[in-house]
Motif scaffolding. Structure first.
Motif, PDB file in Angstrom:
ATOM      1  N   UNK A   1      30.111  47.236  33.767  1.00  0.00           N
ATOM      2  CA  UNK A   1      31.443  46.748  33.450  1.00  0.00           C
ATOM      3  C   UNK A   1      32.349  47.056  34.641  1.00  0.00           C
ATOM      4  N   UNK A   2      33.478  46.344  34.752  1.00  0.00           N
ATOM      5  CA  UNK A   2      34.363  46.517  35.897  1.00  0.00           C
ATOM      6  C   UNK A   2      35.823  46.443  35.478  1.00  0.00           C
ATOM      7  N   UNK A   3      36.609  47.367  35.997  1.00  0.00           N
ATOM      8  CA  UNK A   3      38.059  47.255  35.950  1.00  0.00           C
ATOM      9  C   UNK A   3      38.497  46.895  37.367  1.00  0.00           C
ATOM     10  N   UNK A   4      38.928  45.657  37.563  1.00  0.00           N
ATOM     11  CA  UNK A   4      39.300  45.191  38.894  1.00  0.00           C
ATOM     12  C   UNK A   4      40.688  45.710  39.301  1.00  0.00           C
ATOM     13  N   UNK A   5      41.031  45.471  40.553  1.00  0.00           N
ATOM     14  CA  UNK A   5      42.353  45.860  41.049  1.00  0.00           C
ATOM     15  C   UNK A   5      43.426  45.201  40.185  1.00  0.00           C
ATOM     16  N   UNK A   6      44.446  45.981  39.816  1.00  0.00           N
ATOM     17  CA  UNK A   6      45.525  45.461  38.980  1.00  0.00           C
ATOM     18  C   UNK A   6      46.271  44.345  39.710  1.00  0.00           C
ATOM     19  N   UNK A   7      46.709  43.347  38.949  1.00  0.00           N
ATOM     20  CA  UNK A   7      47.403  42.199  39.523  1.00  0.00           C
ATOM     21  C   UNK A   7      48.904  42.453  39.626  1.00  0.00           C
ATOM     22  N   UNK A   8      49.464  42.070  40.736  1.00  0.00           N
ATOM     23  CA  UNK A   8      50.912  42.142  40.934  1.00  0.00           C
ATOM     24  C   UNK A   8      51.501  40.789  40.550  1.00  0.00           C
ATOM     25  N   UNK A   9      51.706  40.614  39.254  1.00  0.00           N
ATOM     26  CA  UNK A   9      52.134  39.315  38.724  1.00  0.00           C
ATOM     27  C   UNK A   9      53.334  39.552  37.802  1.00  0.00           C
ATOM     28  N   UNK A  10      54.510  39.206  38.285  1.00  0.00           N
ATOM     29  CA  UNK A  10      55.721  39.443  37.503  1.00  0.00           C
ATOM     30  C   UNK A  10      55.717  38.672  36.197  1.00  0.00           C
ATOM     31  N   UNK A  11      55.061  37.517  36.190  1.00  0.00           N
ATOM     32  CA  UNK A  11      55.020  36.716  34.964  1.00  0.00           C
ATOM     33  C   UNK A  11      54.102  37.308  33.910  1.00  0.00           C
ATOM     34  N   UNK A  12      53.192  38.191  34.353  1.00  0.00           N
ATOM     35  CA  UNK A  12      52.246  38.785  33.418  1.00  0.00           C
ATOM     36  C   UNK A  12      52.911  39.800  32.508  1.00  0.00           C
ATOM     37  N   UNK A  13      53.826  40.583  33.068  1.00  0.00           N
ATOM     38  CA  UNK A  13      54.562  41.560  32.272  1.00  0.00           C
ATOM     39  C   UNK A  13      53.900  42.916  32.162  1.00  0.00           C
ATOM     40  N   UNK A  14      52.659  43.058  32.638  1.00  0.00           N
ATOM     41  CA  UNK A  14      51.959  44.342  32.567  1.00  0.00           C
ATOM     42  C   UNK A  14      50.863  44.376  33.616  1.00  0.00           C
ATOM     43  N   UNK A  15      50.549  45.579  34.077  1.00  0.00           N
ATOM     44  CA  UNK A  15      49.386  45.749  34.960  1.00  0.00           C
ATOM     45  C   UNK A  15      48.219  46.391  34.220  1.00  0.00           C
ATOM     46  N   UNK A  16      48.443  46.773  32.962  1.00  0.00           N
ATOM     47  CA  UNK A  16      47.452  47.536  32.212  1.00  0.00           C
ATOM     48  C   UNK A  16      46.180  46.734  31.945  1.00  0.00           C
ATOM     49  N   UNK A  17      45.045  47.432  32.056  1.00  0.00           N
ATOM     50  CA  UNK A  17      43.725  46.889  31.707  1.00  0.00           C
ATOM     51  C   UNK A  17      43.120  47.833  30.672  1.00  0.00           C
ATOM     52  N   UNK A  18      42.788  47.325  29.494  1.00  0.00           N
ATOM     53  CA  UNK A  18      42.417  48.182  28.369  1.00  0.00           C
ATOM     54  C   UNK A  18      41.056  47.828  27.800  1.00  0.00           C
ATOM     55  N   UNK A  19      40.251  48.852  27.557  1.00  0.00           N
ATOM     56  CA  UNK A  19      39.031  48.705  26.767  1.00  0.00           C
ATOM     57  C   UNK A  19      39.079  49.749  25.651  1.00  0.00           C
ATOM     58  N   UNK A  20      38.914  49.303  24.430  1.00  0.00           N
ATOM     59  CA  UNK A  20      39.023  50.192  23.273  1.00  0.00           C
ATOM     60  C   UNK A  20      37.806  50.005  22.376  1.00  0.00           C
ATOM     61  N   UNK A  21      37.150  51.112  22.056  1.00  0.00           N
ATOM     62  CA  UNK A  21      35.925  51.087  21.243  1.00  0.00           C
ATOM     63  C   UNK A  21      36.118  51.984  20.033  1.00  0.00           C
ATOM     64  N   UNK A  22      35.710  51.481  18.879  1.00  0.00           N
ATOM     65  CA  UNK A  22      35.868  52.229  17.623  1.00  0.00           C
ATOM     66  C   UNK A  22      34.604  52.067  16.793  1.00  0.00           C
ATOM     67  N   UNK A  23      33.931  53.171  16.537  1.00  0.00           N
ATOM     68  CA  UNK A  23      32.692  53.140  15.763  1.00  0.00           C
ATOM     69  C   UNK A  23      32.848  53.978  14.504  1.00  0.00           C
ATOM     70  N   UNK A  24      32.372  53.443  13.378  1.00  0.00           N
ATOM     71  CA  UNK A  24      32.323  54.175  12.120  1.00  0.00           C
ATOM     72  C   UNK A  24      30.872  54.212  11.643  1.00  0.00           C
ATOM     73  N   UNK A  25      30.387  55.405  11.346  1.00  0.00           N
ATOM     74  CA  UNK A  25      28.970  55.613  11.055  1.00  0.00           C
ATOM     75  C   UNK A  25      28.854  56.311   9.703  1.00  0.00           C
ATOM     76  N   UNK A  26      28.260  55.631   8.742  1.00  0.00           N
ATOM     77  CA  UNK A  26      28.210  56.119   7.367  1.00  0.00           C
ATOM     78  C   UNK A  26      27.051  57.104   7.163  1.00  0.00           C
ATOM     79  N   UNK A  27      26.875  57.524   5.929  1.00  0.00           N
ATOM     80  CA  UNK A  27      25.873  58.542   5.591  1.00  0.00           C
ATOM     81  C   UNK A  27      24.473  58.136   6.052  1.00  0.00           C
ATOM     82  N   UNK A  28      23.809  59.072   6.742  1.00  0.00           N
ATOM     83  CA  UNK A  28      22.416  58.911   7.185  1.00  0.00           C
ATOM     84  C   UNK A  28      22.228  57.700   8.110  1.00  0.00           C
ATOM     85  N   UNK A  29      23.300  57.232   8.708  1.00  0.00           N
ATOM     86  CA  UNK A  29      23.209  56.145   9.686  1.00  0.00           C
ATOM     87  C   UNK A  29      23.226  56.732  11.093  1.00  0.00           C
TER      88      UNK A  29
END
Length: 304
Positions: free
Chosen positions: A95-123
């Protein structure tokens, strides 16, 4: 535990960002563990589940065709493992997080990856991705949240490469933040935060990364098996086995192993992602046998 770890679908407001959502659900059926539902939006998907070791463990490859995250992009991955199911998730490449873009129209430079795992009984969930490359000038945040019950098992790692030294691109501009959290029931049992930028100089400080650009974290959580006085001898023996493997690999100066209540935390600090993955894979084979009672079965995609 909630029945679904689904992350709400987001819609980009500016038309310049890719907001990807992938929600997976695994269940145990009469024919084994199955990928029972997939909800997706944007450039994040999976192929069908593979069963190289039989029906009881579903191998799934996480696919992100752009192969990188730019400013304004968000990747949201969630998976729910129902009782007694078992899944192994990996990726076909880095996976890659590239160089942040300098784009005033974008409104943000943030690059986000979010992972959420839920693991039940005996899984059991195994999260074994390839490395993540953080390009010079990135503005990257990587978050992972794991929720278990006392009887579930999680084996997962992240291998982070800061900059591209082989291309003479040190991580001397930009910032990277990683947040890792493990909960058992409603109890927080592990919280880890790494933030690297030019202001804190953590990359080069001796008390930080000491000038190294590859950092790996491997978490093995199995609350019932790794807590309590009745498991003390098992934990001590497993710790010694893991450390013996590291000694055998001549990696004692790069890998540390800590046994905390309910989990192991294994860390790598060095300069080679392939080396880190090699060490982690060797330890994964030991932990998988001890905590899942299964021989390690290397995902085929790693060999291509």
């Amino acid at each position: 535990m909630n029945q679904s770890a689904a992350i709400p679908v987001n819609t980009p407001a500016n038309g310049r960002s890719w907001i990807a959502n992938l929600n997976l659900n695994f269940s145990r059926t009469q024919t084994g563990s199955r990928l029972s539902s997939v909800e997706r939006n944007g450039p994040l998907s999976v192929q069908k589940a593979f069963y190289p070791e039989g029906p009881d463990c579903a191998h799934v490859y996480l696919l992100h065709p752009p192969a990188g995250i730019v400013s304004g992009d968000e990747l949201h991955l969630s998976a729910t493992l129902e009782a007694n199911s078992h899944a192994l998730l990996t990726t076909p490449g880095a996976n890659r997080f590239y160089r942040a873009r300098d784009d005033k129209n974008l409104g943000t430079t943030l690059q986000l990856q979010q992972t959420h795992y839920q693991i039940a009984d005996h899984a059991t969930l195994e999260h074994l991705p390839q490395e993540t490359l953080i390009f010079q000038g990135a503005d990257a945040v990587n978050k992972i949240k794991i929720e278990l019950t006392p009887s579930s098992v999680y084996l997962g790692w992240d291998v982070i490469c800061l900059g591209l030294p082989v291309m003479n691109q040190a991580f001397d501009k930009g910032q990277f933040e990683q947040l890792s959290e493990v909960k058992v029931g409603n109890k927080l049992v592990f919280h880890d935060r790494l933030k690297v930028n030019q202001d804190n100089q953590l990359l080069n400080k001796a008390a930080g990364l000491g000038g190294h650009h590859v950092v790996g974290t491997f978490i093995a959580a199995a609350p019932v098996q790794l807590s309590g006085e009745q498991n003390r001898h098992k934990c001590e023996a497993l710790t010694e086995q893991l450390r013996a493997k590291i000694t055998e690999l001549n990696a004692s100066d790069k890998v540390s192993i800590s046994q905390l209540d309910m989990l192991f935390v294994i860390r790598y600090l060095g300069d080679k992602s392939e080396e880190c993955k090699k060490y982690f894979a060797a330890l994964w084979q030991i932990l998988r046998q001890a905590l899942c009672q299964r021989e390690a079965n290397i995902p085929r995609i790693w060999l291509t």
